[in-house]
Design an enzyme around this catalytic site. Structure first.
Site, PDB file in Angstrom:
ATOM      1  N   HIS B 196       0.797  -1.221   0.000  1.00 33.61           N
ATOM      2  CA  HIS B 196       0.000   0.000   0.000  1.00 33.61           C
ATOM      3  C   HIS B 196       0.825   1.264   0.000  1.00 33.61           C
ATOM      4  CE1 HIS B 196      -2.839  -3.074   1.179  1.00 33.61           C
ATOM      5  NE2 HIS B 196      -3.738  -2.315   0.626  1.00 33.61           N
ATOM      6  N   ARG B 226     -14.185  -1.707   3.248  1.00 33.85           N
ATOM      7  CA  ARG B 226     -14.033  -0.323   2.813  1.00 33.85           C
ATOM      8  C   ARG B 226     -14.193  -0.306   1.300  1.00 33.85           C
ATOM      9  NH1 ARG B 226      -8.543   0.933   0.652  1.00 33.85           N
ATOM     10  NH2 ARG B 226      -9.173   3.104   0.763  1.00 33.85           N
ATOM     11  N   ASN B 228     -12.918   1.288  -2.448  1.00 35.83           N
ATOM     12  CA  ASN B 228     -11.844   1.961  -3.155  1.00 35.83           C
ATOM     13  C   ASN B 228     -12.364   2.147  -4.573  1.00 35.83           C
ATOM     14  OD1 ASN B 228      -9.382   3.101  -3.561  1.00 35.83           O
ATOM     15  ND2 ASN B 228      -8.228   1.185  -3.527  1.00 35.83           N
ATOM     16  N   GLU B 268     -14.105  -1.056  -5.900  1.00 38.71           N
ATOM     17  CA  GLU B 268     -13.705  -2.281  -5.204  1.00 38.71           C
ATOM     18  C   GLU B 268     -14.320  -2.273  -3.819  1.00 38.71           C
ATOM     19  OE1 GLU B 268      -9.159  -2.734  -7.008  1.00 38.71           O
ATOM     20  OE2 GLU B 268      -9.458  -2.174  -4.912  1.00 38.71           O
ATOM     21  N   TYR B 319      -1.983   8.792 -10.275  1.00 34.62           N
ATOM     22  CA  TYR B 319      -1.929   7.465  -9.677  1.00 34.62           C
ATOM     23  C   TYR B 319      -3.019   6.568 -10.252  1.00 34.62           C
ATOM     24  CZ  TYR B 319      -2.322   3.908  -6.022  1.00 34.62           C
ATOM     25  OH  TYR B 319      -2.397   2.730  -5.335  1.00 34.62           O
TER      26      TYR B 319
END
Ligand code: FES
Lengths: 318, 338
Positions: B196, B226, B228, B268, B319
């Protein structure tokens, strides 16, 4: 959401395996299986003596493949705070207790090439499930188990019968002492050592391993201790605006629980980190293994299962 | 009981990209932005059951794309068997995951999956995929492949099994066939931090150190999750670095005319489960794709999507590989934000 969930369980076997150690088996009252667990796991047992509830952590000792039952072994500690005494004198066949979900603070280092276990007295308990797993996974292992005398060696006979080549028994009454220098010498590369037993024995083994140049990361010991009595103090709970007295023989966590305030916990011995609580005011005597030195120095959090006020009061942000 | 209308004929996630969401799938899409501006955060919550029909109704979501996604996984593995990899100390973790998935599926979708246990003798049935298999739990020789490979060929999403040691988590088994194009290629045995580490702007905030501490304390029976997100061109599941040559150039193919159809929001749902026998962790990465066109059928989502895209930090844009078509996308989305 409560994180301390538990099941009500009933004693289905209780055997005095040595003069000081009692071995209990439990099944769930609802008839369902317990969760599988990993080698080295502990559970917290909650027992009600009529006036309050003792909650003590114990290593699971049963087979990690029979989930209809959980087993623990309890050593009578007559100088302790009464939990083990109560287990010995009052918990018998058919008694009901609360049993928490397993949690592991002493896990097997899976990629190790060889597992070397050093146990003393009741410190044998976590290794019961270790050996079970290692046998199942065909891992290379060796156990060095010191006991006062044969009578006091819980599980000693069954271990020796089952694993004659891997189990080494040291009976101190016969003058046979484990020599840690010899045990730790000449072990193959990739060996991991696990130590569990009386404080002095653990300290000796760790010191010798260190002197012999074992890397820290290959040496494991289970560090958690029982709360110790201390001076009484009062806690103020800032959010719920109330005051609680903590008596000298109870921990801060127990005092909070007795006032019906639920704090997450698992080890009740300063190692797991669950009970961490914010402190707004008051000096702390830290006794845990969890907080970093910086956190301890900052004085703004406490592990109430084991640490206490230095003075006569603390204010918590709960 | 959950009913799933499996898409037939099978949809594709490559070449002609026939993947599409039904009305129902659009409605239950996990829209990931709580605010008009996106800020990186670890934002974990307990993975508890959600409303009937939602993607959180069951522990593992099986949806209309199930058969298609399993076929896509088969194709990827056929070309590159190394998309499933494992280290030798991971056997217990693998059986843990097999048990967790089989039990959850059988319990949550009794119409489609069943598991019968007689001691160690287990019988697994997967009706949608036409599988019935008897095996001995704990004995690998009774399965056609590694236990984790066996079960994750039957479960949507990527799966990484982590071993916990030295106060860290190591990704020592992985089934990765629908990786988002993160800039770090996945390496077997990576620690949590290595994996990560490269997220921009997150390190200074210490989020990973805190996240790791939190993850190490995840308890049995108390999984967390969570969300993403990123953007993907076309409904391409496999945007892993290994096949960059197949999809990298598609970023240059965006025009004002094809934005709505080609750009997909890729979400995700990441879940983490403590594994009981191994004390390891399962990291599940379940990917949901939706085209901008479908997403913008919901006016609130369309408006927020515009604001999020407009306010993206350039480093995050880089990114996530969005920079090249950012302007085209933002212009197109502006029609929904007045
Ligand atoms: S309960 Fe484990 S540190 Fe307090």
């Amino acid at each position: 959401m409560s994180t301390n969930f538990s099941h009500t369980a009933r004693v289905i076997r209780a055997d005095q395996v040595t003069p000081l150690i009692k071995h209990f088996s439990f099944e769930r009252v609802d008839g369902k299986p317990f969760s599988p667990f990993s080698a080295g796991s502990h559970v917290v047992i909650g027992m009600n003596n009529g006036t309050n509830t003792h909650k003590n952590p114990y290593s699971l000792v049963g087979s990690s493949n029979n989930f209809m039952e959980y087993e623990i072994a309890v050593r009578l500690d007559s100088t302790g705070r009464g939990g083990s005494l109560f287990m010995h004198n009052n918990i018998e066949l058919g008694s009901e207790i609360e049993i928490g979900n397993p949690y592991n603070l002493f896990p097997v280092y899976k990629p190790a090439k060889k597992h070397l276990m050093i146990a003393g007295g009741v410190g044998i308990t976590p290794f019961m499930t270790y050996i079970d797993e290692m046998n199942l996974m065909h891992s290379n292992f060796e156990l060095h188990y010191s006991v006062r005398d044969f009578e006091n060696g819980a599980f000693a006979k069954e271990l020796q019968d089952k694993y004659p080549n891997q189990v080494n028994l040291y009976i101190q009454a016969n003058g046979v002492m484990a020599n840690f220098n010899e045990i730790l010498d000449n072990q193959p590369l990739g060996t991991h050592v696990y130590v569990c037993g009386p404080q002095q024995m653990v300290a000796d083994a760790l010191r010798i391993a260190d002197e012999m140049g074992w890397p820290n990361s290959s040496v494991h010991s289970e560090e958690f201790k029982a709360p110790e009595p201390g001076n009484p103090f009062t806690v103020t709970l800032a959010k719920s605006d109330c005051k609680i007295n903590v008596r000298s023989r109870e921990s801060l966590l127990e005092a909070l629980e007795n006032a019906n305030i639920e704090i997450p916990y698992s080890c009740r011995g300063g190692a797991c980190g669950f009970c961490k609580t914010e402190v707004i005011d008051g000096e702390i005597t830290h006794r845990d293994y969890f907080l970093t030195d910086a956190e301890k120095a900052s004085g703004n959090c406490i592990m109430p299962c084991i640490s206490r006020a230095q003075g006569d009061h603390l204010t918590l942000n709960i | 009981m959950t009913n799933v209308a499996f898409k037939k004929p099978l949809e594709t996630y490559r070449e002609d990209f026939t993947y599409a969401n039904s009305e129902k799938a659009i409605k239950r899409f996990p829209f990931p932005y709580p605010e008009d501006q996106y800020m990186y955060s670890v934002n974990m919550e307990h993975h508890v059951r959600g409303e009937t029909g939602s993607i959180y109704e069951n522990t593992f979501d099986v949806d209309e794309h199930y058969l298609s996604e399993m076929e896509e996984r088969r194709i990827v593995l056929e070309k590159d068997p190394d998309r499933f990899v494992t280290l030798s100390h991971m056997d217990l973790h693998q059986w843990d995951v097999l048990e967790l998935l089989m039990e959850s599926f059988a319990q949550d979708y009794p119409k489609y999956f069943s598991l019968t246990k007689d001691g160690d003798h287990w019988v697994w049935e997967n009706h949608p995929l036409g599988i019935k298999h008897s095996f001995i739990f704990g004995d690998k020789s009774t399965l056609p492949c590694e236990p984790a490979e066996y079960i994750t060929r039957q479960a949507q999403g990527d799966f990484v099994l982590m071993d916990q040691r030295d106060n860290d988590l190591y990704a020592d088994t992985a089934m990765i066939t629908c990786a988002a194009d993160w800039s770090v290629p996945f390496d077997l045995g990576m620690s949590f931090m290595e994996w990560h580490g490269p997220v921009p702007l997150a390190h200074g905030m210490g989020v990973f150190e805190r996240a790791l501490k939190y993850l190490l304390m995840i308890r049995l029976g108390q999984p967390v999750r969570r969300l993403n997100w990123t953007l993907t061109i076309n409904s391409r599941m496999d945007t892993s670095p290994e096949v960059y040559h197949e999809w990298g150039h598609e970023r240059g193919s965006i025009t004002p005319e094809n934005v709505g159809e080609k750009i997909h929001l890729r979400v995700e749902v990441q879940t983490l489960f403590r594994l009981p026998r191994s004390n390891g962790m399962l990291f599940g990465i379940r990917t949901y794709l939706i085209s901008m066109e479908d997403l913008c059928k919901n006016p609130l989502w369309a408006q927020r999507m515009h604001r999020v895209v407009k306010s993206l930090h350039p480093e995050i844009m880089d990114y996530k590989g969005i920079t090249r078509y950012h302007k085209t996308l933002q212009d197109w989305l502006s029609q929904f934000d007045h």
